[in-house]
Design a protein around this motif. Sequence first.
Motif, short mmCIF file in Angstrom:
data_model
loop_
_atom_site.label_atom_id
_atom_site.label_comp_id
_atom_site.label_asym_id
_atom_site.label_seq_id
_atom_site.Cartn_x
_atom_site.Cartn_y
_atom_site.Cartn_z
N THR A 65 0.82 -1.21 0.00
CA THR A 65 0.00 0.00 0.00
C THR A 65 0.86 1.26 0.00
O THR A 65 0.32 2.36 0.10
CB THR A 65 -0.94 0.01 1.23
OG1 THR A 65 -0.14 -0.21 2.39
CG2 THR A 65 -1.98 -1.09 1.13
N CYS A 66 2.16 1.08 -0.13
CA CYS A 66 3.06 2.23 -0.19
C CYS A 66 3.44 2.53 -1.64
O CYS A 66 3.42 1.64 -2.49
CB CYS A 66 4.33 1.97 0.62
SG CYS A 66 4.02 1.84 2.37
N ASN A 67 3.81 3.78 -1.86
CA ASN A 67 4.31 4.20 -3.17
C ASN A 67 3.36 3.92 -4.33
O ASN A 67 3.78 3.66 -5.45
CB ASN A 67 5.69 3.57 -3.43
CG ASN A 67 6.75 4.19 -2.56
OD1 ASN A 67 6.94 5.41 -2.60
ND2 ASN A 67 7.42 3.39 -1.76
N LEU A 68 2.07 3.96 -4.04
CA LEU A 68 1.05 3.82 -5.08
C LEU A 68 0.81 5.18 -5.73
O LEU A 68 0.63 6.17 -5.04
CB LEU A 68 -0.28 3.36 -4.48
CG LEU A 68 -0.36 2.00 -3.78
CD1 LEU A 68 -1.73 1.85 -3.12
CD2 LEU A 68 -0.13 0.88 -4.81
N VAL A 69 0.78 5.21 -7.05
CA VAL A 69 0.34 6.43 -7.73
C VAL A 69 -1.19 6.45 -7.73
O VAL A 69 -1.82 7.45 -7.38
CB VAL A 69 0.90 6.51 -9.17
CG1 VAL A 69 0.32 7.71 -9.91
CG2 VAL A 69 2.42 6.60 -9.13
N GLU A 70 -1.79 5.31 -8.08
CA GLU A 70 -3.25 5.16 -8.06
C GLU A 70 -3.60 3.97 -7.16
O GLU A 70 -2.88 2.99 -7.12
CB GLU A 70 -3.79 4.87 -9.47
CG GLU A 70 -3.46 5.91 -10.52
CD GLU A 70 -4.23 7.20 -10.32
OE1 GLU A 70 -5.22 7.19 -9.56
OE2 GLU A 70 -3.83 8.22 -10.91
N ARG A 71 -4.73 4.06 -6.48
CA ARG A 71 -5.19 2.96 -5.63
C ARG A 71 -5.32 1.66 -6.42
O ARG A 71 -5.00 0.57 -5.93
CB ARG A 71 -6.51 3.33 -4.96
CG ARG A 71 -7.16 2.24 -4.11
CD ARG A 71 -6.35 1.82 -2.91
NE ARG A 71 -5.98 2.95 -2.05
CZ ARG A 71 -5.20 2.84 -0.99
NH1 ARG A 71 -4.69 1.66 -0.65
NH2 ARG A 71 -4.90 3.91 -0.27
N MET B 177 6.29 3.94 -7.05
CA MET B 177 7.16 5.10 -6.94
C MET B 177 8.53 4.73 -6.37
O MET B 177 9.39 5.59 -6.20
CB MET B 177 6.50 6.17 -6.06
CG MET B 177 5.21 6.72 -6.69
SD MET B 177 4.23 7.70 -5.52
CE MET B 177 5.12 9.24 -5.58
#
Lengths: 417, 417
Positions: free
Chosen positions: A250-256, A394
């Motif tokens: 759940t880290c470094n997501l640009v979009e869910r 990311m």
Amino acid sequence: MLGDDRYPGPPPPYPHDPGLDFCYDSACPPHGQLPWSDQSPSGDREMRDDHISFMRTVKAFREYIKYAMSSREARLASFNKFNNEYREVLCIDLEATFGKYAKCIEANSEFFECICDASKGLFDAYWPNGTTVTPEEVPPPTPLDIDKVFSTLRQFVRDWSAEGAAERDAVYKPMLQTLEEHFPDVSRRSGVQILVPGAGLCRLVVELALRGFSAQGNEFSYHMLIAAHYIQNHVVAPGQHTIFPYVDNTCNLVERDHQFVELNIPDLCASEEVGRRSQQPYSFGELSMVAGDFTEVYAKGSQLKKWNAVVTCFFIDTAHNIVEYIKILYNLLVPGGIWVNCGPLLYHFAGNAEGDSIELSLSEVLTVAMRFGFVVRRDPILIDTTYTNNYRSMKQLLYRCAFFVLQRPPVDTREAA
Amino acid sequence: MLGDDRYPGPPPPYPHDPGLDFCYDSACPPHGQLPWSDQSPSGDREMRDDHISFMRTVKAFREYIKYAMSSREARLASFNKFNNEYREVLCIDLEATFGKYAKCIEANSEFFECICDASKGLFDAYWPNGTTVTPEEVPPPTPLDIDKVFSTLRQFVRDWSAEGAAERDAVYKPMLQTLEEHFPDVSRRSGVQILVPGAGLCRLVVELALRGFSAQGNEFSYHMLIAAHYIQNHVVAPGQHTIFPYVDNTCNLVERDHQFVELNIPDLCASEEVGRRSQQPYSFGELSMVAGDFTEVYAKGSQLKKWNAVVTCFFIDTAHNIVEYIKILYNLLVPGGIWVNCGPLLYHFAGNAEGDSIELSLSEVLTVAMRFGFVVRRDPILIDTTYTNNYRSMKQLLYRCAFFVLQRPPVDTREAA
């Protein structure tokens, strides 16, 4: 002779293509023991330890759902503590998002259940006399066991999905091209013996067999052995399984949505390819898998000058002592045989309090190899690539892999041993 | 008023440029306590805890040499177990290599000693009444304390070496350009108040002051505070110190020499720049440093609408609750003020058993910000960059940093609180 026993493939859930000629070499059970030939009390104990390790790994795959759901719960609990003001600005539909999150974990767990169901056949191949270990005696998986289950999912993306193609191509392609050019006569490739230490989920081994070579994978990790066994011997069609490899990140997501990416695996079904290739001028090469520690299995006298090529991909830095690895690699090759390498120099045991670790630079690796007798066929280049990477993230871990080709001189008769 | 006390800079070892006008704001000691205004028993205890944390960090810097030498010993011991055959092929002169290794550690340690010697002044600024904690009461540094000492060395490369320029330019340049364009009148920049939370070793804060802005850094970590204090207030010349930032890394080396890379720091001497700028049309901007937790220090009423810009670089993912961070950022800004961000979304507390962690995607961060009232001045782009990276290494960690500019509407009067 036990060492030549071949594992004929397990019974259903998935029927076997009758033409399937790749199989497991059960000569060397994973941790280097030959338990059924050593019935001393200490041999018995070591065999029991191996059984327990195997069963603990299966347990870890089965318990993936428990650990993944508990991470999910912790994340949801943090959101649920929100006061009204935060709730109002939050743009996430928690019920929908965490519902989807749970469904993805369940799908991954179903896939792991298939792997576990098929693991019994592999166990029986390693230990045909069965075991006295009862399920109750198997301890809970260690945190590391559980971590490896999560990373195995990413390994499937790397080795057996269309999404992993770019990552595979970066390193497998130059290695495969080298071997194809070095052994150009396709009709004679079944006589070319290629060893792949650290075979992992075995895509590279299968790619070699697809090109007609006789290929053997070697692997130490039960996670890899059990998972590779399933994908090679039990899957009957491309895209048979749907996995959600990034659901736990759940880290470094640009979009869910990137958390819920859905992939179908495998992109290539090994058993199907065997059938297809049988109608071509050359058939699928012989394929085998040896479980065990590289230094224990391949330093044996029976392995000397047995291999036309050894292919190491993200492997040589698994050594406690890379100098020993290089010596073994040299001895394995027939005179004129080649060592093709591609990978970084992470040195898995660096900084580890248990056991030694020798950390050489790339230049030193090559110098030591030459002192053992190797000659350079192709100077090293650095190939930038990722490893079990989500390209949407990311955070990107990039390796500058050393790709080089060394040769044992054709007229060389010495042994480094 | 204590809150306006300024730390005038410590005595020698290094004399101060008399024109030096950047200093430490001691209003908020690092962990958010105001110890000297709270003499209750629990306040006393918390103050003592803060003193001990500070002193434990200094101890960690002083003990770097012990831990670095012990890693070196372990590595040497692995080589020393070599049998004759391995010794013969080994191309490393162990005595020369490990001798050099020791010398580099000693040089790093000398640098840390200078930092420690200067730390007393900082301690006295935070706690002018001194402490009842005796050196004997300071516990040994934790493994994390020691790890942070090793990474502080790499932070110096990033923020204060010529080698770090490329890494800095990738993220600092677009942020600085944005601010220069938004506040083009250089002669009026001393009235522009810019806050930099998570200022680390403070290069970005100094760069803002160099451009005439009034800049304040905020930092929580004692490692960063103590090290930044030294580099800003005690170093008198560029290149004054020689460090060997990669000496502890023996993995992923292409060449052995890469372990022993020698860097001179700082590439820019802040105190020298102050003097130089005083002869220019605009002077070095006012510079201050506030120690403490961002959410404790900047959620105070006295901070509301105080800042013309807030610059967050590799910072917002240090939040337990990023929604709270965004709310605080909004409230800090004057109407029309801007929030400039560049960084990934690692979320430092993700998966941490202690305390909550809210992990939003980039899109969600922006949506939440808009719901609090922000408007988008510049749509996010992703900038690829490394962080405290050795570009020579075969392992490269790359971040795709979200760079965006948001604004509190000029006519907005609401408060998110």
